[in-house]
Scaffold this active site. Structure first.
Site, short mmCIF file in Angstrom:
data_model
loop_
_atom_site.label_atom_id
_atom_site.label_comp_id
_atom_site.label_asym_id
_atom_site.label_seq_id
_atom_site.Cartn_x
_atom_site.Cartn_y
_atom_site.Cartn_z
N GLU A 1 0.88 -1.13 0.01
CA GLU A 1 0.00 -0.19 0.05
C GLU A 1 0.82 1.34 0.17
O GLU A 1 1.75 1.32 0.81
CB GLU A 1 -0.90 -0.03 1.14
CG GLU A 1 -1.62 0.98 1.37
CD GLU A 1 -2.71 1.36 0.06
OE1 GLU A 1 -3.23 0.28 -0.50
OE2 GLU A 1 -2.32 2.38 -0.62
N LYS B 1 7.92 -1.58 -2.47
CA LYS B 1 7.51 -0.70 -1.48
C LYS B 1 8.68 -0.21 -1.02
O LYS B 1 8.56 1.08 -0.44
CB LYS B 1 6.55 -1.62 -0.56
CG LYS B 1 6.11 -0.95 0.63
CD LYS B 1 5.21 0.17 0.25
CE LYS B 1 5.20 1.23 1.69
NZ LYS B 1 3.91 1.75 1.96
N CYS C 1 6.99 5.45 8.32
CA CYS C 1 7.54 4.71 7.30
C CYS C 1 9.10 4.72 6.83
O CYS C 1 9.74 4.04 6.68
CB CYS C 1 6.51 4.74 5.90
SG CYS C 1 5.04 4.17 6.53
C1 UDX Z 1 4.90 7.99 3.08
C2 UDX Z 1 4.89 7.94 1.50
O1 UDX Z 1 4.60 9.11 1.01
C3 UDX Z 1 3.73 6.88 1.39
O2 UDX Z 1 3.77 6.62 -0.18
C4 UDX Z 1 4.12 5.65 2.05
O3 UDX Z 1 2.91 4.60 1.85
C5 UDX Z 1 4.14 5.88 3.54
O4 UDX Z 1 5.40 6.94 3.66
P1 UDX Z 1 3.98 9.68 4.92
O5 UDX Z 1 4.81 9.23 5.78
O6 UDX Z 1 2.35 9.66 5.28
O7 UDX Z 1 3.80 8.82 3.47
O8 UDX Z 1 4.25 11.17 4.57
P2 UDX Z 1 5.09 11.89 3.35
O9 UDX Z 1 3.82 13.00 3.01
O10 UDX Z 1 5.52 11.35 2.33
O11 UDX Z 1 6.17 12.73 4.14
C6 UDX Z 1 7.14 12.35 4.86
C7 UDX Z 1 8.06 13.06 5.54
O12 UDX Z 1 8.83 13.74 4.57
C8 UDX Z 1 7.25 14.28 6.38
O13 UDX Z 1 8.09 14.37 7.63
C9 UDX Z 1 7.30 15.60 5.32
O14 UDX Z 1 7.26 16.77 6.16
C10 UDX Z 1 8.66 15.21 4.64
N1 UDX Z 1 8.95 16.17 3.51
C11 UDX Z 1 8.25 15.48 2.41
C12 UDX Z 1 9.98 16.73 3.33
O15 UDX Z 1 10.87 17.22 4.32
N2 UDX Z 1 10.11 17.52 2.03
C13 UDX Z 1 9.37 17.31 1.07
O16 UDX Z 1 9.71 17.74 -0.17
C14 UDX Z 1 8.39 16.20 1.07
#
Ligand code: UDX
Length: 540
Positions: free
Chosen positions: A206, A265, A321
């Site tokens: 997922e 994944k 994750c």
């Molecule tokens: C992530 C993946 O996007 C998703 O596909 C997977 O299934 C689970 O892990 P998530 O952990 O919900 O999802 O958050 P995401 O929106 O990807 O952001 C992760 C982290 O990266 C956050 O702390 C965010 O602030 C940071 N981030 C994101 C940055 O610092 N810079 C960016 O450009 C993007």
């Protein structure tokens, strides 16, 4: 493909709950049961107050679980990963609203409930044609591979139960994120408990992200289904594909070999995290040279081979994750004797920690290397905007570092996190920290941003919530000095004089702190806006 009547999802967490809910919502003729041995969690799934807050999830659950006739809205925040839906099989209408959000309206006729939340684990498993395993696979905390390898305890326990109770021929699906080659273990477990009985094992990871789970599930970039090469395994993959085909265009349903699917994944999350670490490493060079990291990101992002997403420098990634999956990938590489590969990926985490610690150090330096008798405010505690999820939040690590400097107060405000819950959570997480007192002091969690910021020596914006930006300026009462926060929520619009109208996201604050170090002159120093007594660091 054989017709599917019953799906059982084991694990009612962040992945299992929303995934099963959307499957049931989109397949009114399939009975989808979500089981978990945690009675409290199941009770909450059966109540009005779901255990997970995701936009749109309440509507989806109400329709599928209760059979309500509903008109539901799902708004797609600008810049969300979801596609515009032009080629989806959904019966929805979509209209861009004036504020730049998409409102997706779905009119659903009255229907039979087909989503069930239950603690009757074995019974529900025994009735299912397809069993999704969606339980926690955290990082191992002890034993061999502690702090790196995936803890397969819950996954293995569930696999054993499934092995004992599934009906012959059932399709067993790995939904949890697992190390590559796990399907082999699943098959061995099945063989151990039910020798000679045939089951199919598939991988179907997922990719939903917190805060956009429903949107990601309704309009996924891709559905990945991995199977073995045997004819029966491919047929099983096709059966699972028909479930998704109820709302996902066929062109987005990818079938691969099972090991590719398991590995994809881990690789997807590791590559996303790697982009963040890469741009963060560049931000360090920018700070020393006068280049602007946002400008660099925008320039390189125009190259379609690089792309413009996930290039925001900041205080590092958090969430449940990224770190866990990179650790798992690098551990996997090392277990396969690929030391250099493991080392390469570990560097992504090192860079993330470096960036976060650099930020904490800069804050302390800018406050004359002492926090004694000072109040420091953190705006945002969740790991990213629009979620109350605080797992692996960079804010917590920053608090730990600041606490060592013995500040008078660390004030926290987060628009999504309940203050009482947050305070208790922090108290538990930091219980070994010497500077933390029995009552949780000096950490104070506020329910109002202005109170959190009042008389503060420094305000750190640690989560990129919109209301900490200045995109939507609010009208202030006449005669009062400048604006404080742009707010889309119920924030008190009173001006707060230490925060000026300017871009106040984590990145600009970060940059401001760096400008300070370049000593651009106190008068013109943007940092002055944030710090009550701007105190130039020694090297300025
Ligand atoms: C992530 C993946 O996007 C998703 O596909 C997977 O299934 C689970 O892990 P998530 O952990 O919900 O999802 O958050 P995401 O929106 O990807 O952001 C992760 C982290 O990266 C956050 O702390 C965010 O602030 C940071 N981030 C994101 C940055 O610092 N810079 C960016 O450009 C993007």
């Amino acid at each position: 493909a054989q017709p599917v009547k019953n799906i059982c999802c084991v694990g009612a967490g962040y992945v299992g709950g929303p995934t099963a809910a959307v499957m049931a919502f989109q397949n009114p003729n399939i009975r989808v049961t979500v089981v978990d041995r945690d009675e409290r969690r199941i009770r909450r799934w059966n109540s009005k107050h779901l255990p997970i807050h995701e936009p749109g999830l309440g509507d989806i659950v109400r329709i599928a679980r209760d059979g309500s006739r509903e008109i539901s809205f799902t708004n797609t925040p600008v810049g969300s990963r979801a596609n515009d839906g032009s080629d989806t099989a959904s019966s929805s209408e979509s209209e861009p609203a004036s504020d730049g959000h998409h409102f997706r309206m779905t009119v659903v006729p009255s229907r039979q409930p087909n989503l069930i939340f239950s603690t009757e684990v074995t019974k529900c498993i025994s009735e299912a044609d397809i069993i999704l395993i969606a339980v926690n696979t955290p990082t191992k905390s002890r034993g061999i591979g502690a702090g790196r390898a995936t803890d397969m305890t819950a996954f293995e326990a569930v696999t054993s139960v499934v092995a004992q109770h599934a009906r012959p021929g059932a399709i067993i699906v790995e939904k949890s994120t697992v190390p590559c080659r796990t399907a082999e273990l699943v098959r061995e477990t099945m063989e151990l408990h039910r020798p000679g009985v045939h089951f199919e094992v598939l991988s179907n990871p997922e990719f939903l992200a917190a805060g956009t789970a429903v949107q990601d599930l309704l309009q996924p970039d891709r559905i990945l289904i991995g199977s073995l090469t045997s004819e029966s395994s491919r047929r099983a993959a096709e059966t699972l594909a028909t479930v998704y085909a109820a709302w996902v265009p066929r062109s987005r349903i990818l079938t691969t070999n099972i090991w590719s699917s398991e590995l994809s994944k881990l690789v997807a999350n590791s590559m996303l995290a790697q982009r963040i670490s890469s741009i963060n490493s560049i931000s360090a060079i920018c700070e020393k040279t006068g280049a602007e990291v946002d400008e660099v990101a925008a320039s390189i992002g125009r190259d379609p081979r690089i792309g413009n997403k996930f290039l925001k420098a900041g205080i590092g990634f958090g969430g449940s994750c990224f770190k866990k999956d990179i650790l798992s990938l690098s551990y996997l590489a090392e277990s396969l004797g690929l030391e250099e590969v493991g080392e390469y990926w570990r560097q992504v985490i090192k860079m993330n920690e470096y960036q976060r610690d650099r930020f904490s150090r800069r804050v302390i330096t800018c406050l004359n290397n002492t926090l004694v008798a000072k109040k420091i405010t953190l705006l945002g505690y969740a790991f990213k905007a629009n979620t109350s999820d605080t797992r692996e939040s960079p804010a917590l690590e920053i608090i730990k570092t600041l606490l060592e400097e013995n500040p008078r107060e660390i004030a926290i405000y987060d628009p999504c996190c309940n203050p009482v819950v947050t305070r208790n959570e922090i108290k538990i997480l930091l219980r070994d920290q010497a500077a933390l007192q029995d009552d949780g002091g000096p950490i104070v969690v506020y329910s109002n941003a202005y109170e959190a910021c009042a008389a503060s020596h420094a305000i750190l914006i640690t989560t990129e919530f919109d209301e900490f930006r200045n995109k939507k300026r609010l009208e202030t009462p006449k005669g009062l000095p400048g604006i404080t926060f742009g707010s889309n929520k119920s924030l008190d619009p009173r001006p707060f004089k230490r925060i000026e109208p300017s871009e106040t996201d984590i990145l600009s604050l970060h940059k401001f702190l760096l400008h300070k170090n370049r000593c651009s002159g106190v008068g013109s120093d943007p940092l002055q806006r944030y710090i009550e007594e701007p105190a130039c660091a020694e090297d300025c």
